[in-house]
Design a protein around this motif. Structure first.
Motif: not given
Lengths: 508, 71
Positions: B6, B9, B43-44, B46-47, B50-51, B53-54, B57-58, B68-69
Motif C-alpha cells: 500500500w 501504491l 504504468c509499468v 503500477a503493474s 499490483w502484482f 498486491a495480488t 495484499a489479496w 491463480e493465473f
C-alpha cells in the motif's frame, strides 16, 4: 470502397461470433446475463479491458492529444493504470464474493440487500441508466465519424454532402444494429467472446496503425522533430493544465468502480483469483493502447500539406479549424492504403463496439432484475424476462441513437461529465463494501447529492458549452465526489444502520 | 508486506501528481518526449505493484488453491 467492404466483412464476422456463442447459450437468464460465472482470467482481462477502453480512449485521446499535447497521457492513461486495478482489487473482488454468496446480478440488488432498502434501488436505477446513455453516446458518435471518415469518396453521387462518405447517422445506426444483434444472440457469453476478440483486434491493429502512419510521416523521429519545430508546447505538460485541475483528473479513472457493465463483468468471473491477471495486466494494456494514440494526436499538430500549410489547422471547426474527434479517422484515411485503412477502421470500431455491447447488455439486465423481477418476482418466467430485457435495450439504444443525431460537444468533455457522475457514486460502493455504519438514508443522500451538485454544475457550465469549465479550479468531478461523500457520511451517522443480521451476513 | 504494497501504491500516486518530468524538453531516442516516458514508466511500475498486491495484499482469503493465473 475497399475500406467499406472490409468494415462490412468485419461486422458480419462479429455477427457470426454472436451466433456461435448462441449455440452454447443455456436457456437461463443467469447464463444470458452472467455466463453462469464461467469466465476465466484471460477472457476476464480481455473483456474488462475492452469494456473500459471506449471510443473515448482511441478517438477521444488522439483528439485531446491534438488539442493539449502529451499531457493527455498523464491526465488519463497513467492514473488509469493505477486506479483501474485499485477498483478491481478493492471493489471487484469483494463484490464478486458478495455476489457469489448472496446471488446478486446487479449493483442495485447488492445495495438493496446490503442496506435493507427498496428505495435505494429506485434512486439508483434512473441515475445509472441516464449515465449509461451518456456513456453510450461516447461510443455511438465516434463510430459514425470513423465510418464517414474512411469511406470518404466511396459514394460521391449518393452522399455528395459528405464528400462521398457514408454519413455518420447511417454508420452509427449500422454499428448499433450489429452490436444489438450479437448481444441478443449471445448474451454475456457472446459479449465476452466478442470483447476478447475485439480487444485483440484493436490492440494489434492499433500498433499496426501507429507504425504505418509513423512511416508515412518519415518515421517517428521525423514526426516528433516536426512538432519540436512547429508546436513544441505539445511535448511538455507546462501550461496544459493547472495543478488543482490535474489533481481532479486523478478521480476520473475511478469511474470503473461504479460502472454497471463493469460490475456485471466482475460477476462473470469463475473465482476471486480470476481477477489477478486483469489486475496486473490492465496497466500494461492501457499503456500499449494510449501511448500510440497520444503520439499520433501530437504528431497531427505539425503535419503539413504540399503547400506548407497545416493539415489539421487549429481553431474551432466552424471557423476552418479541425474537429479533434475526426483527427484519427482522417489520419488513417490519408496515410494508409485502402486495405489497411479498412482493417484499421475495423480496429477502431472494435474498440468502440467492445464497450457498447457490455453497456447494452447491462441496461437490459438492470431493467429485468431491478424493475421487472423485483416487481413481479416469480410471476414471470425466464423466457418472458429475456424478451422484456431485450425490448428495454432496444428502447434505450433507439433513444441513444436519436440523441447522437443532435449537435454534441467535444467527445472528451462529454465523457468527463459522464465520468463525474459515476465517480461520485464510488465512495458509496466502497462504503457498502467496507463500512458497517453505512445506512440506506446515507446512501440515498449520497445519490441525491450527486444528482443535485451535478445538475447545478452542469447548469453553471452552460450545459457543456464551456469546454474548459472548472469549479474552484478543479473539474466538476471533485466537487461532486466530495459533496456525495460528505452527505453519505453525515446522514449515515445520524440514521439507523442495517440490522445486526445483515451486518453479520456481509461482514461476518 | 501488505503495508509495503500500500505504501508503494501511495508512492505511485504521489509520483503521478508530482509529475517530475512534466516540463522537460528532452527527447528519448530522438522520438519520445520525457514527460510521456515518465508516465509510461508509471504504468509499468503500477503493474509491478499490483502484482505484489495480488501476492501479499489479496482482499479475500477463502480461495481454492491452484487457480491463480490459469486461463
Amino acid at each position: 470502397m475497399t475500406p467499406l467492404i472490409i468494415i462490412v466483412g468485419y461486422l458480419t464476422l462479429l455477427l457470426g461470433l454472436g451466433l456461435g456463442a448462441n449455440r452454447l447459450l443455456k436457456s437461463s437468464s443467469e447464463d444470458y446475463q452472467l455466463a453462469s460465472h464461467s469466465i476465466g482470467p484471460f477472457l476476464l482481462l480481455m473483456s474488462l479491458f475492452g469494456t473500459t477502453m471506449t471510443g473515448f480512449a482511441l478517438v477521444g485521446s488522439t483528439g485531446e492529444a491534438y488539442k493539449i499535447g502529451v499531457a493527455t497521457f498523464a491526465l488519463l492513461a497513467s492514473c488509469s493504470a493505477i486506479s483501474h486495478s485499485l477498483c478491481f482489487h478493492l471493489l471487484g473482488v469483494k463484490l464478486w464474493t458478495f455476489g457469489q454468496r448472496h446471488g446478486h446480478r446487479t449493483q442495485i440488488q447488492f445495495f438493496r440487500d446490503r442496506l435493507e432498502s427498496d428505495a435505494i434501488g429506485w434512486w439508483l436505477f434512473p441515475v445509472l441508466v441516464g449515465l449509461v446513455v451518456v456513456y453510450l453516446l461516447i461510443g455511438v458518435i465516434p463510430s459514425g465519424i470513423v465510418i464517414q471518415g474512411v469511406t470518404r469518396g466511396a459514394f460521391p453521387e449518393v452522399f455528395p454532402e459528405t464528400a462521398g462518405g457514408v454519413p455518420k447517422s447511417i454508420g452509427s445506426l449500422v454499428v448499433c444494429l450489429v452490436v444489438l444483434s450479437y448481444v441478443f444472440f449471445g448474451g454475456m457469453r457472446g459479449t465476452a467472446w466478442a470483447n476478447a476478440f475485439q480487444t485483440a483486434v484493436f490492440m494489434l491493429l492499433g500498433v499496426v496503425t501507429f507504425f504505418t502512419i509513423a512511416n508515412a510521416l518519415g518515421g517517428p523521429a521525423a514526426a516528433t522533430a516536426a512538432v519540436v519545430e512547429r508546436a513544441p508546447e505539445k511535448l511538455v505538460h507546462r501550461g496544459a493544465i493547472s495543478q488543482p485541475e490535474y489533481l481532479s483528473f486523478l478521480l476520473i479513472p475511478f469511474t470503473v468502480g461504479a460502472l454497471p457493465h463493469v460490475f456485471q463483468h466482475w460477476l462473470t468471473a469463475k473465482s476471486a483469483s480470476t481477477f489477478k491477471l486483469p489486475i496486473v495486466g490492465q496497466p500494461i494494456f492501457i499503456m500499449i493502447v494510449w501511448l500510440p494514440c497520444v503520439l499520433l494526436g501530437v504528431w497531427a499538430t505539425s503535419i503539413t500539406t504540399g503547400d506548407g500549410s497545416l493539415m489539421f489547422p487549429p481553431g474551432p471547426p466552424d471557423a476552418g479549424g479541425t474537429n479533434p474527434n475526426a483527427v484519427l479517422a482522417i489520419m488513417v484515411a490519408r496515410f494508409t492504403n485502402p486495405v489497411l485503412a479498412g482493417l484499421l477502421s475495423a480496429g477502431i470500431l472494435a474498440a468502440i463496439m467492445s464497450s457498447l455491447d457490455s453497456q447494452f447488455l447491462c441496461v437490459g439486465t438492470m431493467f429485468t432484475e431491478d424493475v421487472v423481477r423485483h416487481h413481479y418476482g416469480k410471476r414471470i418466467d425466464d423466457a418472458r424476462m429475456l424478451l422484456v430485457s431485450r425490448l428495454f435495450v432496444v428502447g434505450v439504444v433507439a433513444a441513444t441513437y436519436g440523441l447522437s443525431l443532435l449537435p454534441m460537444p467535444r467527445l472528451f468533455r462529454l465523457g468527463l461529465w459522464c465520468f463525474a457522475g459515476f465517480t461520485a457514486l464510488v465512495p458509496l460502493t466502497l462504503a457498502a463494501c467496507y463500512w458497517r455504519r453505512l445506512t440506506a438514508a446515507g446512501a440515498i443522500a449520497s445519490v441525491a447529492t450527486t444528482v443535485v451538485t451535478g445538475g447545478l454544475l452542469l447548469w453553471d457550465s452552460g450545459f457543456v458549452k464551456d469546454p474548459t469549465y472548472t469549479f474552484l479550479g478543479m473539474l466538476p468531478i471533485a466537487t461532486m465526489t466530495l459533496a456525495a461523500t460528505i452527505a453519505m457520511i453525515a446522514v449515515s451517522l445520524v440514521t439507523q444502520p442495517p440490522s445486526d443480521e445483515t451486518i453479520a451476513k456481509y461482514f461476518g | 508486506m501488505k503495508w509495503v504494497v500500500w505504501a508503494l501504491l501511495a508512492a505511485l500516486i504521489v509520483l503521478h501528481q508530482l509529475d517530475l518530468a512534466g516540463n522537460s524538453t528532452t527527447l528519448i531516442a530522438g522520438t519520445l518526449p520525457l514527460p510521456l516516458v515518465y508516465h509510461a514508466g508509471l504504468c509499468v511500475a503500477a503493474s509491478v505493484v499490483w502484482f505484489l498486491a495480488t501476492k501479499y495484499a489479496w482482499p479475500v482469503d477463502d480461495e481454492p488453491a491452484g487457480e491463480e493465473f490459469d486461463a
